[in-house]
Motif scaffolding. Sequence first.
Motif, short mmCIF file in Angstrom:
data_model
loop_
_atom_site.label_atom_id
_atom_site.label_comp_id
_atom_site.label_asym_id
_atom_site.label_seq_id
_atom_site.Cartn_x
_atom_site.Cartn_y
_atom_site.Cartn_z
N HIS A 371 0.85 -1.19 0.00
CA HIS A 371 0.00 0.00 0.00
C HIS A 371 0.88 1.24 0.00
CE1 HIS A 371 0.70 0.54 4.40
NE2 HIS A 371 0.80 -0.78 4.37
N ASP A 372 0.29 2.38 -0.29
CA ASP A 372 1.08 3.60 -0.42
C ASP A 372 0.76 4.65 0.63
OD1 ASP A 372 -1.42 4.34 -1.26
OD2 ASP A 372 -0.79 5.19 -3.18
N SER A 373 0.08 4.24 1.71
CA SER A 373 -0.28 5.20 2.75
C SER A 373 -0.37 4.48 4.08
CB SER A 373 -1.63 5.86 2.43
OG SER A 373 -2.15 6.55 3.55
N HIS A 374 0.04 5.15 5.16
CA HIS A 374 -0.08 4.56 6.49
C HIS A 374 -1.55 4.41 6.91
CE1 HIS A 374 3.99 3.89 7.67
NE2 HIS A 374 4.35 5.14 7.46
N ASP A 375 -2.46 5.00 6.16
CA ASP A 375 -3.89 4.77 6.42
C ASP A 375 -4.25 3.30 6.20
OD1 ASP A 375 -4.20 7.43 6.95
OD2 ASP A 375 -5.00 7.94 4.97
N GLU A 376 -3.42 2.61 5.41
CA GLU A 376 -3.69 1.20 5.11
C GLU A 376 -2.85 0.25 5.96
OE1 GLU A 376 -3.72 3.45 2.27
OE2 GLU A 376 -5.87 3.28 2.63
N ASP A 377 -2.25 0.74 7.04
CA ASP A 377 -1.55 -0.16 7.97
C ASP A 377 -2.55 -1.13 8.60
OD1 ASP A 377 0.83 1.03 7.43
OD2 ASP A 377 0.99 2.14 9.32
N HIS A 378 -2.03 -2.26 9.03
CA HIS A 378 -2.85 -3.29 9.71
C HIS A 378 -3.99 -3.79 8.82
CE1 HIS A 378 -0.63 -2.28 13.33
NE2 HIS A 378 -0.97 -1.02 13.18
N ILE A 379 -3.72 -3.87 7.53
CA ILE A 379 -4.70 -4.40 6.59
C ILE A 379 -4.20 -5.73 6.04
CG2 ILE A 379 -5.65 -4.07 4.26
CD1 ILE A 379 -6.17 -1.21 4.90
N HIS A 380 -5.10 -6.71 5.97
CA HIS A 380 -4.75 -7.99 5.37
C HIS A 380 -5.96 -8.53 4.61
CE1 HIS A 380 -6.26 -8.80 9.47
NE2 HIS A 380 -6.80 -9.88 8.95
N LEU A 381 -5.68 -9.38 3.64
CA LEU A 381 -6.73 -9.99 2.84
C LEU A 381 -7.34 -11.14 3.62
CD1 LEU A 381 -7.84 -9.64 -0.09
CD2 LEU A 381 -6.35 -11.50 -0.77
N LYS A 382 -8.58 -11.46 3.31
CA LYS A 382 -9.21 -12.64 3.92
C LYS A 382 -8.27 -13.83 3.77
CE LYS A 382 -13.16 -15.77 3.43
NZ LYS A 382 -14.39 -16.09 2.64
N PRO A 383 -7.92 -14.48 4.88
CA PRO A 383 -6.88 -15.51 4.82
C PRO A 383 -7.25 -16.68 3.90
CG PRO A 383 -7.35 -14.90 7.09
CD PRO A 383 -8.41 -14.28 6.25
N LEU A 384 -6.26 -17.17 3.22
CA LEU A 384 -6.40 -18.41 2.46
C LEU A 384 -6.18 -19.58 3.42
CD1 LEU A 384 -4.27 -17.28 -0.56
CD2 LEU A 384 -6.66 -17.96 -0.76
N VAL A 385 -6.91 -20.65 3.22
CA VAL A 385 -6.78 -21.84 4.07
C VAL A 385 -6.05 -22.92 3.29
CG1 VAL A 385 -8.01 -23.59 5.39
CG2 VAL A 385 -8.91 -21.26 5.30
N PHE A 386 -4.94 -23.38 3.85
CA PHE A 386 -4.12 -24.39 3.20
C PHE A 386 -4.13 -25.69 4.01
CE2 PHE A 386 -2.34 -20.38 1.77
CZ PHE A 386 -2.18 -20.59 0.41
N PRO A 387 -4.10 -26.82 3.33
CA PRO A 387 -3.95 -28.08 4.07
C PRO A 387 -2.58 -28.13 4.73
CG PRO A 387 -3.78 -28.46 1.70
CD PRO A 387 -4.21 -27.03 1.87
N VAL A 388 -2.50 -28.83 5.86
CA VAL A 388 -1.25 -28.95 6.60
C VAL A 388 -0.38 -30.03 5.96
CG1 VAL A 388 -0.20 -29.48 8.84
CG2 VAL A 388 -2.38 -28.24 8.73
N PRO A 389 0.85 -29.71 5.57
CA PRO A 389 1.72 -30.74 4.97
C PRO A 389 2.11 -31.79 6.01
CG PRO A 389 2.95 -28.71 5.33
CD PRO A 389 1.53 -28.40 5.66
N MET A 390 1.86 -33.06 5.69
CA MET A 390 2.10 -34.13 6.66
C MET A 390 3.22 -35.07 6.25
SD MET A 390 0.08 -33.45 9.08
CE MET A 390 0.48 -34.92 10.00
N GLN A 391 3.50 -35.20 4.95
CA GLN A 391 4.58 -36.08 4.51
C GLN A 391 5.92 -35.42 4.82
OE1 GLN A 391 2.86 -39.10 3.73
NE2 GLN A 391 3.96 -39.24 1.82
N GLY A 392 6.85 -36.17 5.39
CA GLY A 392 8.10 -35.56 5.78
C GLY A 392 9.31 -36.41 5.51
N LEU A 393 10.46 -35.75 5.41
CA LEU A 393 11.76 -36.40 5.30
C LEU A 393 12.72 -35.68 6.22
CD1 LEU A 393 12.30 -36.98 1.45
CD2 LEU A 393 12.07 -38.75 3.20
N ALA A 394 13.44 -36.45 7.04
CA ALA A 394 14.52 -35.87 7.82
C ALA A 394 15.71 -35.68 6.88
CB ALA A 394 14.89 -36.78 8.98
#
Length: 681
Positions: A371-394
């Motif tokens: 954004h180009d103004s401090h009037d838009e501080d603390h602004i965020h888009l409606k959150p996207l929901v992602f599946p939790v990654p479960m497959q793993g490798l050490a």
Amino acid sequence: MSDYPVEAIRTVALVGHGDSGKTTLAEALLYKSGAITSAGTVERGDTVCDFDPLERDYRHSLSSALAHFGYGGAEIRLIDTPGFHDFIGQAIPALAAVETALVVVNAQNGIELSTRRMMDWAGERGLCRMIVVNKIDAERVDLPGLLAQLREAFGKEVLPINLPADGARRVVDCFFNPAGEADFSSVAEAHQALVDQVVEVDEELMARYLEQGEVTPEELHAPLERALREGHLIPLCFVSARSGAGVTELLEVLARLAPNPTEGNPPLFYKGEGDAAVAFRSEPDPARHVLAHVFKVVMDPFVGKLGIFRVHQGTVTRDTQLFVGDGKKPFKVGHLLRLQGKRYDEVERLIPGDFGAVAKVDEIEFDAVLHDSHDEDHIHLKPLVFPVPMQGLAIEPKRRGDEQRITEVLQRLVAEDPCVKVDYHPATHETVLRGMGELHLRYLLDRMAGGFKLEVETRPPRVPYRETITRQAEGHHRHKKQSGGAGQFGEVFLRIEPLPRGAGFEFVDVVKGGVIPGQFIPSVEKGVRSVLTAGPLAGYPVEDVRVTVYDGKSHSVDSKDVAFQAAGRRAMLAALQAAGGIVLEPIVAIEITAPEAKLGDLTADLTGRRGQVTGTEPLTQGLTLIRGQVPLAELEGYAGRLKSITAGQGAYTLVLSHYDPVPHEVQQRLAAGYKAEQEED
């Protein structure tokens, strides 16, 4: 590039299951519109959108790609997304950047898992949805049957806006044409159904239609856009990206009927945090303050970190000063870029609806608002929901001395893909790379080796167990140290109690009378939290616990931060020992797609893994969908087992569901193993 108004822009995401032909369709649209002089193929590896060397090797999309072209006075901004579930972290963000989701369906395979998911996710975000049935000229396709299945699955709102003709060698429009010949159904009936569906959203137009019996396409435009916005109409287009049948007609649909940024549902932004956040809609007005959303980050080896964004409000030009999120210091846009596959073109300005990119701005992260103004501080888009990654490798570096490099490379991978996570287990000193599946992890390892020249050793990781408590308990510790000089003193009394599963951790201060001075309460909390990283029972993180500090003592000279940290830590350890600790294991929701004939074998196999089947659903082409829940610990080697049972025709996805207590014998084994490790150390 010549100027164009916001009303000329169309933003479109090609989404859908793998192998539905999205990249080939994008190439056909670019070719038919004149944006490229010849069409590449996935097999040759020369398409605009699959430009990564690994995509050429894998022969399918691994990341979302941007393209743009003009047609019929419209400026079309397109995102081509991967279809396989392992790369869902690249597909979901596209839904935050567009007005229209084109859900591409393979005419041979019909409705598949990602078809349903993308239709649901696009609907939840208020996007206008269109279905594109691709490969209509392939062998063994039942287009009338598929149309019926799509309407049954997604509702009567699904209506064909064109129909195949001449044996699927071309398609005929049903919206602007009231009559014509088609391979099946009736153009006149399809036209009538579309008009009937559209006029329902406009009472005045419907009354005139019922009275006069006819309305013009121009009169239908505004109610059509409303019907798309409200999900009252989901147009269906038939196409063969390979032969070109229906491609021009699809371009016409996008140019003439798809919503522009002023006609779609504006994205929902929030100003403020938590419960105090206030929702508002952006306005696609080039004259207002800038609001842009970063929906993709690329770590390019040549241009550095690239933040790719959609402009939702205002105008971005070169030399614009932009803030990133709540950052106090702006950055200056030195080079404003538009992407055409792998090509970066400099542009003078971007208006609402445009996609753009800026390079070498370290502060930019995925999901950031520019954004180009401090009037838009603390602004965020409606959150996207992602599946939790479960497959793993050490993982660990093959070469000594690469420990710092591996950390840097993993940070880059995490920055690019919200479905990549890196865990560090302090009890085992394991660094675990987590993704959405085996294919996803293989791609990440190939990326590390090819793109970053980093070779790693891998092994199966330990299961991410957790610890919690079953009853209330109290802990107390007095830390007193005198060494001749200044001493250390701190005394803490605390109480712990279990919280509901998934609640996490709470720290409560009810100390009265300043017996623990306020400046030392954070030190007590720091000591308590240090215990949570490795529980006393089996060395796993502790969660779902409330800790209440209610009493203590201090000394006017000897009390220090370090003393209260030590006292908080020891008091917490004492309380945990008395609180009936248990080990929790991750339970994952599993969805298996497999031949219907293998249903019995697969359900028996899940039951043998301490799992349970929660439901089944017949799909097309003799396939069935099995839903279930199973402990993650029981799924080691499951990919090979599924391949064996189904002769390679099965596929599965995992999503974290919840945590449950492990069986008693498993807890005993884990506790004994941890005790042995502690004794060795």
